[in-house]
Design a protein around this motif. Structure first.
Motif, mmCIF file in Angstrom:
data_model
loop_
_atom_site.group_PDB
_atom_site.id
_atom_site.type_symbol
_atom_site.label_atom_id
_atom_site.label_comp_id
_atom_site.label_asym_id
_atom_site.label_seq_id
_atom_site.Cartn_x
_atom_site.Cartn_y
_atom_site.Cartn_z
ATOM 1 N N ILE A 247 0.673 -0.964 0.587
ATOM 2 C CA ILE A 247 0.061 -0.139 -0.116
ATOM 3 C C ILE A 247 1.097 1.426 -0.033
ATOM 4 O O ILE A 247 1.017 2.701 -0.613
ATOM 5 N N ALA A 248 2.231 1.497 0.511
ATOM 6 C CA ALA A 248 2.925 2.446 1.132
ATOM 7 C C ALA A 248 3.046 2.353 -0.924
ATOM 8 O O ALA A 248 3.425 3.581 -0.984
ATOM 9 N N ILE A 249 4.063 1.413 -1.573
ATOM 10 C CA ILE A 249 4.316 2.060 -2.216
ATOM 11 C C ILE A 249 3.153 2.345 -3.791
ATOM 12 O O ILE A 249 3.437 3.204 -3.695
ATOM 13 N N SER A 250 1.980 1.879 -3.111
ATOM 14 C CA SER A 250 0.759 2.001 -4.258
ATOM 15 C C SER A 250 0.811 3.379 -4.431
ATOM 16 O O SER A 250 0.432 4.065 -5.227
ATOM 17 N N LEU A 392 9.674 -4.111 -3.736
ATOM 18 C CA LEU A 392 9.150 -5.841 -2.925
ATOM 19 C C LEU A 392 9.474 -6.926 -3.684
ATOM 20 O O LEU A 392 9.274 -7.497 -2.101
ATOM 21 N N ILE A 393 10.178 -6.883 -4.468
ATOM 22 C CA ILE A 393 10.402 -8.186 -4.507
ATOM 23 C C ILE A 393 11.718 -8.506 -5.805
ATOM 24 O O ILE A 393 11.742 -7.049 -7.019
ATOM 25 N N ASP A 394 12.160 -9.291 -6.145
ATOM 26 C CA ASP A 394 14.022 -9.085 -6.753
ATOM 27 C C ASP A 394 13.071 -10.160 -8.756
ATOM 28 O O ASP A 394 13.826 -9.907 -8.722
ATOM 29 N N THR A 395 12.229 -10.358 -8.001
ATOM 30 C CA THR A 395 11.696 -10.901 -10.029
ATOM 31 C C THR A 395 12.126 -10.019 -10.349
ATOM 32 O O THR A 395 10.440 -9.148 -10.535
ATOM 33 N N PRO A 396 11.692 -10.554 -11.801
ATOM 34 C CA PRO A 396 11.992 -9.003 -12.696
ATOM 35 C C PRO A 396 11.196 -9.344 -13.829
ATOM 36 O O PRO A 396 10.149 -10.124 -13.415
#
Length: 516
Positions: A247-250, A392-396
């Motif tokens: 939510i913070a990123i959003s 928030l995740i490492d997956t590209p």
């Protein structure tokens, strides 16, 4: 044989044509074809000549993908100038081979209509070659787009030899392919690509096109994350079930979007400026028109997804809350209306009607409620939707991969995500990445004077397609219309992320633009 082939044959003869093709690797040889056919859904067999496996650049790096196929129907359209449909099958910014025509999409229909079809392959995020014992990734941005531009140049370079009119190229693609179609339409003859195309050995010819057909284009990538969160943030604590960190990123991304909307300088058709303050009403006008048309065609629309209706219009069909409107289909039937291709609304952006409550079915829309419905049908992407790597995740994401390097290492393509991945509030993209991102965004070319933008556009994005924000296709269509282009845009009712549907509508539109 069309008039161009006849003239070429009379002047040069078959032997001379073959000799010319042998000395010029980019010269089309009309004598090298095989015969083929497809059976259309209505049972009609369409026969054609197939010219396949043609290299469209001199300096071929990846022979698996850098070829194109051309298909010429034996029964050509009885019109003065026959168009060429250039269909790309790019998806997810991955590589795509040159394919054969399909009876289930626009390629087969184009052949049935008597049009020429070109299907180019192109490199993408997953294309690789082996060089000196190392794996080289060949499809990093902008290589896929460059391949498609080179294919257009090949058609123009060989205009006298290839049936069909290279002045009437209609590009078509879906999703990332829709983005590629929009880029082909927006970037014609821009000098920004010359150094790349020269290095590839592309033909010395123009690469502008006559029309761009764009289904759900995944484009404007460097702004798509903020547009997604600005639109769908209303679902964060409900249907979307985001964590506090998400939510913070959003919220942070959404806060950046109003300034971008305002910077575009878009207007409605009557000249009313579009800003972050009235933009959601603009979105609603397209969705209301979509629902209104769907009801006219017999589709059931529930009362629970945000629409309000003019009650007296329906009388006893109205029912109670949740019963839906229209009464022509069972409640809960979510199939797109009228499966024979008679759906798409046709109005230009900025020209959406303002409905009269005494004569129209749909009178209003609670946008937040409707967006909750969209999110309940297909789970939304988590923030950031596109430039996700390292936030928030490492997956590209596929987009992170296509903006990576030839070693296969993915990369961020927005300052926002780069700052978060590096935990450095001052981090910025390097000059090379800024250039690559810029030339992969059609919004940078429309109205800029830097390119020859296609005069005709057909843009569709499903009304329940959540793969990118509604802002992306609406901004694209509106900027084009504001620039004086002929734009047919709609959010077809109940359509998910998909393309080449309602082909009757599409080919009526194509035919109408051939009459100009």
């Amino acid at each position: 044989m069309n008039h161009k082939q006849l003239v070429a044959g009379l002047v040069l003869g078959a032997g001379a044509l073959t000799a010319m093709a042998q000395t010029d690797p980019l010269r089309f040889d009309p004598s090298k074809f095989t015969n083929g056919s497809i059976t259309m859904p209505d049972g009609q067999e369409v026969t054609y000549k197939a010219y396949e496996g043609i290299f469209y650049v001199k300096n071929v790096e990846d022979p698996t993908y850098q070829t194109l196929n051309i298909y010429v129907p034996d029964k050509m359209a009885d019109i003065a100038r026959v168009p060429i449909l250039l269909r790309t099958y790019v998806g997810g910014y991955a590589a795509s081979t040159a394919k054969s025509p399909s009876p289930s999409d626009a390629t087969g229909r184009a052949l049935q209509e008597g049009y020429v079809v070109c299907i180019p392959g192109s490199r993408g995020s997953n294309s690789t070659i082996e060089r000196d014992g190392k794996t080289i990734y060949t499809g990093t941005a902008p290589n896929g787009l460059l391949d498609l531009k080179a294919a257009v140049r090949y058609l123009r370079y060989n205009d006298a030899l290839i049936p069909g009119e290279s002045e009437l190229i209609f590009t078509d693609g879906t999703s990332a392919g829709g983005a590629m179609s929009s880029l082909l339409g927006a970037t014609g003859n821009s000098k920004d690509y010359d150094k790349y195309l020269k290095k590839m050995g592309a033909a010395d010819a123009r690469d502008d096109v006559y029309a761009a057909i764009c289904y759900c284009p995944i484009t404007d990538l460097n702004h798509a994350d903020m547009e997604y969160e600005w639109l769908y943030g209303c679902t964060n604590t409900g249907v979307r079930h985001l964590s506090e960190a998400q939510i913070a990123i959003s919220d942070e991304l959404a806060a950046e979007c109003p300034a971008y909307i305002n910077s575009l300088g878009l207007t409605e058709k009557d000249g009313t400026p579009l800003t972050a303050d009235n933009y959601k009403d603009y979105i609603k006008s397209f969705l209301i028109e979509s629902a209104h048309r769907a009801l006219q065609e017999g589709c059931e629309i529930s009362d629970t997804i945000g629409f309000t209706f003019y009650q007296d219009k329906f009388g006893p069909m109205g029912g109670g809350p949740g019963a839906g409107r229209g009464g022509m289909r069972p409640a809960g039937d979510q199939r797109p209306p009228m499966g024979d291709g008679r759906q798409a609304p046709s109005f230009g952006p900025g020209n959406a009607p303002r409905f009269n409550k005494t004569s129209d079915f749909v009178t209003g829309l609670d946008l937040d409620k409707y967006l909750g419905y969209v999110a309940s049908v297909t789970p939304l992407k988590t923030p950031p939707a596109f430039d996700q790597m390292g936030v928030l995740i490492d997956t590209p994401s596929p987009e992170n991969k296509v903006f990576g390097n030839d070693k296969g290492e993915a990369a961020n393509f927005t300052d926002f995500s780069l700052r978060h991945r590096l935990h450095n509030p001052n981090a910025k993209l390097d000059k090379d990445m800024v250039e690559r991102v810029a030339i992969m965004n059609p919004m940078n070319y429309i109205g800029s004077g830097k390119s020859d933008v296609a005069p005709n556009w057909y843009i569709r994005h499903g009304a329940k397609d959540r793969d990118t924000s509604f802002l992306v296709p609406i901004n694209l269509a509106t900027k084009l219309q504001n620039s004086g282009k002929n734009v047919d845009f709609a959010l077809p009712w109940n359509r998910p992320h998909s393309g080449d549907y309602n082909l009757d509508d599409l080919f009526r539109w194509i035919a109408s633009n051939l009459e100009k």
